[in-house]
Design a protein around this motif. Sequence first.
Motif, PDB file in Angstrom:
ATOM      1  N   UNK A 146     -33.040  42.544  16.059  1.00 16.81           N
ATOM      2  CA  UNK A 146     -32.059  42.516  16.725  1.00 16.81           C
ATOM      3  C   UNK A 146     -31.812  41.438  17.843  1.00 16.81           C
ATOM      4  N   UNK A 147     -30.487  40.940  18.107  1.00 12.90           N
ATOM      5  CA  UNK A 147     -30.413  40.142  19.309  1.00 12.90           C
ATOM      6  C   UNK A 147     -29.038  40.450  20.001  1.00 12.90           C
ATOM      7  N   UNK A 148     -29.055  40.302  21.074  1.00 11.12           N
ATOM      8  CA  UNK A 148     -28.017  40.393  22.098  1.00 11.12           C
ATOM      9  C   UNK A 148     -27.691  39.080  23.042  1.00 11.12           C
ATOM     10  N   UNK A 160     -26.756  29.981  29.320  1.00  6.05           N
ATOM     11  CA  UNK A 160     -28.060  29.366  29.021  1.00  6.05           C
ATOM     12  C   UNK A 160     -28.034  28.763  27.560  1.00  6.05           C
ATOM     13  N   UNK A 161     -27.205  29.487  26.463  1.00  5.45           N
ATOM     14  CA  UNK A 161     -27.398  29.214  25.274  1.00  5.45           C
ATOM     15  C   UNK A 161     -26.425  28.287  24.746  1.00  5.45           C
ATOM     16  N   UNK A 194     -14.770  24.406  20.124  1.00  7.44           N
ATOM     17  CA  UNK A 194     -15.889  23.500  19.747  1.00  7.44           C
ATOM     18  C   UNK A 194     -16.826  23.807  20.813  1.00  7.44           C
ATOM     19  N   UNK A 195     -18.301  23.922  20.297  1.00  7.04           N
ATOM     20  CA  UNK A 195     -19.376  24.061  21.209  1.00  7.04           C
ATOM     21  C   UNK A 195     -20.625  23.620  20.357  1.00  7.04           C
ATOM     22  N   UNK A 196     -21.522  23.770  21.313  1.00  3.48           N
ATOM     23  CA  UNK A 196     -22.855  23.552  20.929  1.00  3.48           C
ATOM     24  C   UNK A 196     -24.124  24.119  21.438  1.00  3.48           C
ATOM     25  N   UNK A 197     -25.031  24.503  20.930  1.00  2.39           N
ATOM     26  CA  UNK A 197     -26.106  25.278  21.310  1.00  2.39           C
ATOM     27  C   UNK A 197     -27.140  24.422  21.974  1.00  2.39           C
TER      28      UNK A 197
END
Length: 148
Positions: free
Chosen positions: A64-66, A83-84, A100-103
Amino acid sequence: MKLIRWRMPVLARHAGEWRGVYSHVSADGELIDEHRSHLICLFPDEGEWDYHQTNRYSWADGREETHVFPARYAEGRIWWDTERIEGCAWEIDQRTVCLTWSRKDMPGEYLYEMIQISACNSKRGRTWHWFREDELYQRTLIKEERVG
């Protein structure tokens, strides 16, 4: 009520809870990963954030992840810098929001996302296109239904 609901009425229709399935596929269409999702999209009336999204993911093997994605409204878009991820979203017609986004943990990579919401506001489809050094290497296909 904050300005964002008036300036981004299509995005405002996404308020609530959504459940669905994320299917990650290679550029050639081979399934890489699949997991269930539960998203909560909020437009807080108070506080520093104009938009707040919580994503909960669960896999068949018990993982699991949140992740939490607060955003601010400016210049006709919502902007994330967490942060992500970092990126923005804007509306293009009466059913579609583009992002549009980046990690931040994946240098040299970026994503484009398109979300279509149904006229009845109860279903939506989303696609992500993942790029590494400007080359498409993966897609994410998401089908969701409103649950609250």
